[in-house]
Scaffold this active site. Structure first.
Site, PDB file in Angstrom:
ATOM      1  CB  SER B  77       3.160  77.970 -14.419  1.00  0.00           C
ATOM      2  OG  SER B  77       2.056  77.565 -14.299  1.00  0.00           O
ATOM      3  CE  LYS B 114       3.554  72.877 -11.368  1.00  0.00           C
ATOM      4  NZ  LYS B 114       4.675  74.410 -11.915  1.00  0.00           N
TER       5      LYS B 114
END
Lengths: 423, 156
Positions: B77, B114
Site C-alpha cells: 500500500s 501510512k
C-alpha cells in the site's frame, strides 16, 4: 535525592509494544518451559490470576476470559530494558540499574521542578520505547521505593510520579504499608517484626535502631533509618561481585534416561564456565543438582545434589563438565521423571588470585588451557551459533525448553523483526 | 542485511547533507572507509590523505538508538512512496510526526505504515497506492502514532 523508576508490569508491557491489539487485554507471561505464571498485566491481576500459578492448572479457566498467554521471551525483554535504561540515563548524571525493569537515579544537584522532570521521564520513555513507567522520588532509596509503590497504585493521579518531599501525608502512607512490603524486609523478617509489634513501615521507622541492629543486624537497621529519612544506601555504580554462578533450567519434558540428563548437565556446566570466564573468575567448588517436579503429585519424588571441591580453582569448562558429570553419577537414580537440573559454581575468586597447591606444579589452569578456553569462548561468542560443545552434551537434545506461546517479534533479531502492515 | 546492496542502491555517492563524497562501493573484505576530500571541489588538499574510521551505517541511519526500531513491511500500500513488500523500515520513535511524515500508526490494533496528513480538515492517514482508501480521524477518534519512518532499506 533519589528517584526509583520502575516499569509497570514490565514483561506484559513488552509483549504489547509490537502488538497494540493487546492494549487493555489481560496478559500473562509464563516461566521457562511454560510452567508457572511469572508476570501479569494489570487486567490479569484484576481477573485474579495468581503469581506463580502452574499454568496447566488454571489455563482453561482464564483462557475463556480472554487472557493472552506468552512464553517468556528474554531477548525481547532484554532489548526493551536496555532502551528504557538508555532513555533514563539521558536525564541524570548518575544511574544505578537495579534489575531488568528498575533503576535508581541520583537527583543530586538537579534544579527545577522535580515533578515536571518525573513527568517528562514517564512521557519520553513511553513515547520512545512503548514501555510505561512509574517514578518515586525521595531523600532515601528505601523511601523512593515507597513513593514509587504509591505512585503505581494511582495515589498521585493519572501520571504515576510522586515526590515524597512534597507528599502531604507521609506518616499515614508509612502506617498503611505492611512491614513485609518494605524494600529489603520480606516475609521472614516481616513475621519476626510483627511478633515484636512492628507491623507497618511507620513502626519500623520509629523502632529503636540499636535494638534492630542487635536482633537483625545492620541491614535492617539501615532500612529503618532510611524509612525515617536518613540516607544510608548511596548510589553504587558498580554491582557487587557475584558470589555464585547458577545455571539451571526446567527440561522441555520430564526426563528419565541418564544420557538425557547428562547432556543437560554438560550444557549447564559449559555455560557456567562461560559466565565464570566472562567475569574473570575461577571456581573453587561445584554443585550439581536434579529433582522431579513438585507438581507431578502422582509419581515418586526425588531431589538430590552433590558438591565437589575444585583444587586448584579453575575456569576450565572441561574440568567443570567432568566434575558435574561425576557429581551427577553420584546422585542420578533411575526410575524417576526428572524435571530440572542445575550447576552451581561457588567459592569464586578473581582469576589472578588463585592459590597454588603445595604439591602441584603450577597454580591454576595451565597456559594451554587458558588459550583453549579463549578460543572456545571466541567461537561461541554468539549464543545463536554455538559452534563448539562438549561431547556429552551432544548425546541428547531432549532437555531443551518448551516455549509454545512465544511472541513472534523480536527487535533484536534480524530473523524475527516486528512486522508492520501496508495493506 | 547486505551492506553492499544498500550502498549501491540508495546511497551511491551523495554523502551526509547531500554533499558529494566518494564512497568505496565494492570494497575488498575489509571495512568500508570514507575519504575526506570532495571530488571536483577545487584543489585536493595533501592533508586529506589520511582516512576517517570505517563507515558506520548506524551513524547515518540511527539518530536515537534507544528509540529506533527496525521493522519489516508486509504489503504494497506504500508502493508510491517507494516502500515495497519485504523492505526494512528504520522507525524513529523520538522523531516528531509532521504533516507529510511517513509513520507507523496503530490502525485496528495493527502496526500500519501510512503517510500522515495534518490539515485544516483534520488528520488523515493516506496510503500511497490508489487501491487503498485514506483513513480520516474525526474529532474524538484518537490517532496513535507509533513511530516515524526515517529510512527504508531494500536488499536486492
Amino acid at each position: 535525592m533519589f528517584a526509583l523508576v520502575d516499569c509497570n508490569n514490565f514483561y506484559a508491557s513488552c509483549e504489547r509494544v509490537f502488538a497494540p491489539a493487546l492494549e487493555g487485554r489481560p496478559i500473562v507471561v509464563l516461566s521457562n518451559n511454560d510452567g508457572c505464571v511469572i508476570a501479569r498485566s494489570q487486567e490479569a491481576k484484576a481477573l485474579g490470576v495468581a503469581m506463580g500459578a502452574p499454568w496447566f492448572k488454571v489455563a482453561a479457566r482464564f483462557r475463556s476470559r480472554g487472557v493472552a498467554v506468552f512464553s517468556s521471551h528474554y531477548a525481547l525483554y532484554g532489548d526493551l530494558s536496555r532502551r528504557v535504561m538508555q532513555v533514563l540515563a539521558g536525564f541524570v548524571p548518575e544511574m544505578e540499574v537495579y534489575s531488568i525493569d528498575e533503576c535508581f537515579l541520583s537527583l543530586e544537584g538537579m534544579r527545577g521542578d522535580r515533578l515536571a522532570l518525573g513527568r517528562e521521564m514517564v512521557r519520553r520513555v513511553k513515547q520512545w520505547t512503548g514501555i510505561p513507567v512509574s517514578v518515586g522520588m525521595a531523600p532515601t532509596k528505601t523511601l523512593a521505593k515507597v513513593a514509587n509503590r504509591l505512585a503505581k497504585k494511582g495515589a498521585a493521579g493519572a501520571v504515576p510520579v510522586l515526590d515524597w518531599a512534597q507528599w502531604p501525608a507521609p506518616e499515614a502512607a508509612l502506617a498503611a504499608l505492611p512491614v513485609e512490603k518494605v524494600w529489603g524486609v520480606g516475609t521472614r523478617w516481616g513475621a519476626r517484626l510483627r511478633a515484636m509489634g512492628i507491623v507497618h513501615a511507620r513502626a519500623l521507622a520509629e523502632a529503636d535502631p540499636a535494638r534492630l541492629r542487635a536482633v537483625f543486624g545492620v541491614v535492617l537497621e539501615r532500612t529503618a533509618r532510611e524509612l525515617s529519612g536518613v540516607s544510608c544506601l548511596p548510589m553504587e555504580m558498580a554491582p557487587p561481585p557475584r558470589r555464585q554462578i547458577l545455571v539451571s533450567r526446567s527440561f522441555g519434558r520430564r526426563l528419565t534416561r541418564r544420557e538425557d540428563v547428562e547432556a543437560a548437565v554438560t550444557a549447564f556446566a559449559a555455560r557456567a564456565g562461560e559466565k565464570l570466564r566472562a567475569r574473570r573468575l575461577r571456581a573453587g567448588a561445584l554443585s550439581v543438582f536434579v529433582h522431579t517436579s513438585p507438581f507431578d503429585g502422582s509419581g515418586p519424588a526425588y531431589a538430590n545434589g552433590a558438591t565437589l571441591a575444585l583444587e586448584p580453582a579453575t575456569g576450565d569448562s572441561g574440568r567443570l563438565v567432568r566434575g558435574a558429570l561425576r557429581g551427577l553419577e553420584r546422585i542420578f537414580r533411575p526410575g524417576f521423571a526428572y524435571q530440572r537440573a542445575g550447576v552451581l559454581l561457588a567459592d569464586l575468586a578473581p582469576a589472578h588470585a588463585v592459590q597454588g597447591l603445595l604439591f602441584a606444579e603450577a597454580p591454576g589452569d595451565s597456559a594451554r588451557t587458558d588459550r583453549l578456553m579463549k578460543c572456545l569462548d571466541a567461537l561461541n561468542r554468539s549464543p545463536m551459533h554455538r559452534r563448539l560443545r562438549y561431547g556429552s552434551e551432544m548425546q541428547s537434545d531432549a532437555w531443551r525448553m518448551r516455549q509454545h506461546h512465544r511472541s513472534a517479534a523480536s527487535p533484536a533479531s534480524w530473523r524475527d523483526l516486528p512486522r508492520v502492515c501496508a495493506r | 542485511m547486505n551492506m553492499r546492496s544498500v550502498l549501491s542502491a540508495d546511497y551511491p555517492s551523495a554523502g551526509l547533507n547531500g554533499r558529494i563524497r566518494p564512497v568505496v562501493l565494492n570494497p575488498p573484505p575489509g571495512p568500508l572507509r570514507r575519504y575526506l576530500c570532495r571530488v571536483a571541489a577545487g584543489f585536493p588538499s595533501p592533508a586529506d590523505d589520511h582516512l576517517e574510521g570505517p563507515l558506520d551505517l548506524n551513524e547515518h541511519l540511527v539518530a536515537h538508538p534507544a528509540a529506533t526500531f527496525v521493522v519489516t513491511v508486509e504489503g504494497d500500500s506504500m508502493a508510491g512512496a517507494g516502500i515495497r513488500d519485504g523492505d526494512l523500515l528504520v522507525v524513529d520513535r523520538a522523531r516528531e510526526a509532521r504533516d507529510g511524515s511517513i509513520v507507523v500508526a496503530v490502525v485496528d490494533g495493527e502496526l500500519t505504515v501510512k503517510r500522515l496528513r495534518k490539515g485544516r480538515k483534520g488528520v488523515r492517514l493516506e496510503a500511497e497506492n490508489p487501491a487503498y482508501p485514506a483513513i480520516v480521524f474525526h474529532e474524538g477518534k484518537e490517532l496513535v502514532v507509533w513511530g516515524v519512518v526515517a529510512h527504508a532499506i531494500r536488499s536486492y
